[in-house]
Design a protein around this motif. Structure first.
Motif, PDB file in Angstrom:
ATOM      1  N   UNK A   1       0.826  -1.190   0.000  1.00  0.00           N
ATOM      2  CA  UNK A   1       0.000   0.000   0.000  1.00  0.00           C
ATOM      3  C   UNK A   1       0.872   1.257   0.000  1.00  0.00           C
ATOM      4  N   UNK A   2       2.041   1.173   0.618  1.00  0.00           N
ATOM      5  CA  UNK A   2       2.944   2.327   0.589  1.00  0.00           C
ATOM      6  C   UNK A   2       3.415   2.595  -0.835  1.00  0.00           C
ATOM      7  N   UNK A   3       3.599   1.526  -1.614  1.00  0.00           N
ATOM      8  CA  UNK A   3       3.960   1.703  -3.015  1.00  0.00           C
ATOM      9  C   UNK A   3       2.833   2.431  -3.756  1.00  0.00           C
ATOM     10  N   UNK A   4       1.596   2.011  -3.515  1.00  0.00           N
ATOM     11  CA  UNK A   4       0.462   2.635  -4.176  1.00  0.00           C
ATOM     12  C   UNK A   4       0.327   4.094  -3.755  1.00  0.00           C
ATOM     13  N   UNK A   6       2.709   6.072  -2.827  1.00  0.00           N
ATOM     14  CA  UNK A   6       3.761   6.846  -3.483  1.00  0.00           C
ATOM     15  C   UNK A   6       3.443   7.067  -4.959  1.00  0.00           C
ATOM     16  N   UNK A   7       2.867   6.064  -5.601  1.00  0.00           N
ATOM     17  CA  UNK A   7       2.498   6.200  -7.007  1.00  0.00           C
ATOM     18  C   UNK A   7       1.438   7.292  -7.177  1.00  0.00           C
ATOM     19  N   UNK A   8       0.464   7.343  -6.267  1.00  0.00           N
ATOM     20  CA  UNK A   8      -0.633   8.308  -6.372  1.00  0.00           C
ATOM     21  C   UNK A   8      -0.244   9.719  -5.910  1.00  0.00           C
ATOM     22  N   UNK A   9       0.537   9.817  -4.821  1.00  0.00           N
ATOM     23  CA  UNK A   9       0.754  11.117  -4.187  1.00  0.00           C
ATOM     24  C   UNK A   9       2.209  11.543  -4.065  1.00  0.00           C
ATOM     25  N   UNK A  10       3.127  10.638  -4.325  1.00  0.00           N
ATOM     26  CA  UNK A  10       4.539  10.938  -4.112  1.00  0.00           C
ATOM     27  C   UNK A  10       5.338  10.962  -5.397  1.00  0.00           C
ATOM     28  N   UNK A  11       6.626  10.664  -5.257  1.00  0.00           N
ATOM     29  CA  UNK A  11       7.547  10.650  -6.380  1.00  0.00           C
ATOM     30  C   UNK A  11       8.302   9.319  -6.381  1.00  0.00           C
ATOM     31  N   UNK A  12       7.796   8.330  -7.119  1.00  0.00           N
ATOM     32  CA  UNK A  12       8.473   7.030  -7.158  1.00  0.00           C
ATOM     33  C   UNK A  12       9.856   7.125  -7.794  1.00  0.00           C
ATOM     34  N   UNK A  13      10.743   6.252  -7.376  1.00  0.00           N
ATOM     35  CA  UNK A  13      12.082   6.159  -7.966  1.00  0.00           C
ATOM     36  C   UNK A  13      12.047   5.234  -9.162  1.00  0.00           C
ATOM     37  N   UNK A  14      13.228   4.873  -9.637  1.00  0.00           N
ATOM     38  CA  UNK A  14      13.319   3.910 -10.739  1.00  0.00           C
ATOM     39  C   UNK A  14      12.674   2.594 -10.315  1.00  0.00           C
ATOM     40  N   UNK A  15      12.371   1.759 -11.269  1.00  0.00           N
ATOM     41  CA  UNK A  15      11.673   0.493 -11.004  1.00  0.00           C
ATOM     42  C   UNK A  15      12.413  -0.328  -9.951  1.00  0.00           C
ATOM     43  N   UNK A  16      11.679  -0.721  -8.916  1.00  0.00           N
ATOM     44  CA  UNK A  16      12.218  -1.610  -7.895  1.00  0.00           C
ATOM     45  C   UNK A  16      12.992  -0.931  -6.779  1.00  0.00           C
ATOM     46  N   UNK A  17      13.336   0.356  -6.936  1.00  0.00           N
ATOM     47  CA  UNK A  17      14.113   1.028  -5.890  1.00  0.00           C
ATOM     48  C   UNK A  17      13.170   1.651  -4.870  1.00  0.00           C
ATOM     49  N   UNK A  18      13.483   1.499  -3.609  1.00  0.00           N
ATOM     50  CA  UNK A  18      12.677   2.029  -2.509  1.00  0.00           C
ATOM     51  C   UNK A  18      13.419   3.228  -1.927  1.00  0.00           C
ATOM     52  N   UNK A  19      12.898   4.428  -2.207  1.00  0.00           N
ATOM     53  CA  UNK A  19      13.601   5.650  -1.818  1.00  0.00           C
ATOM     54  C   UNK A  19      13.214   6.125  -0.420  1.00  0.00           C
ATOM     55  N   UNK A  20      13.760   7.267  -0.020  1.00  0.00           N
ATOM     56  CA  UNK A  20      13.549   7.793   1.330  1.00  0.00           C
ATOM     57  C   UNK A  20      12.085   8.184   1.570  1.00  0.00           C
ATOM     58  N   UNK A  21      11.408   8.701   0.549  1.00  0.00           N
ATOM     59  CA  UNK A  21       9.996   9.054   0.689  1.00  0.00           C
ATOM     60  C   UNK A  21       9.168   7.814   1.038  1.00  0.00           C
ATOM     61  N   UNK A  22       9.408   6.725   0.318  1.00  0.00           N
ATOM     62  CA  UNK A  22       8.721   5.458   0.583  1.00  0.00           C
ATOM     63  C   UNK A  22       9.051   4.970   1.994  1.00  0.00           C
TER      64      UNK A  22
END
Length: 172
Positions: A1-4, A6-22
């Protein structure tokens, strides 16, 4: 759900990378990100795991759901059939016996009993296969003028947009 989130409201990183926002979002809901699934692990990275933060919102919510005997049901494309559920139930029952022998943790005992209860209520359902939904009625059409190919239902009347010739059905 954190991925979702971030996809909706944040700034996702490259595929598969879990950044500081996540990572911060995970921590805000009570899950500590860790590259190795253990305390002290890196909080960002390509392959991540997590563990529950003691006393967090996540743990409190989970304990409340367990206390209310809540069972969440869902459907998945991968169905656990009853013959696969039986060995899992047997293993859980052995773990319950060991917890009782050890005079163990009441919440762990209740958690395992809830899982057994959920497994006993599994419904076997038939799901459509992923992909083309099993459609075997598609036919290949080829343009005789420029050899373009298309796939579609039988008996389509197709005209090539490049050379304006009628596509022919390939009976392969």
């Amino acid at each position: 759900m954190a991925h979702q989130w971030q996809f909706e409201f944040g700034t996702p990183s490259r595929a598969g990378y879990h950044n500081e926002e996540w990572s911060k979002k995970m921590q805000s809901i009570g899950l500590m990100p860790s590259h190795n699934g253990k305390p002290g692990g890196k909080k960002t990275g390509q392959n991540m795991s997590d563990y529950v933060i003691s006393g967090s919102f996540f743990e409190q919510s989970y304990n409340q759901l367990v206390a209310e005997n809540c069972i969440v049901t869902w459907y998945d494309r991968i169905i656990l059939s009853s013959n696969l559920a039986e060995p899992i139930k047997a293993k859980l029952e052995e773990e319950i016996k060991q917890i009782q022998i050890d005079g163990g943790n009441e919440s762990k005992l209740k958690e395992k009993e809830l899982i057994i209860n959920a497994l006993s209520k599994i419904e076997i359902i038939q799901m459509k296969p992923a992909g083309n939904n099993g459609d075997k009625n598609k036919k290949k059409y080829t343009c005789p003028g420029c050899d373009n190919n298309v796939w579609g239902k039988p008996k389509l009347n197709l005209i090539c947009g490049d050379c304006l010739k009628k596509f022919e059905l390939n009976d392969i």
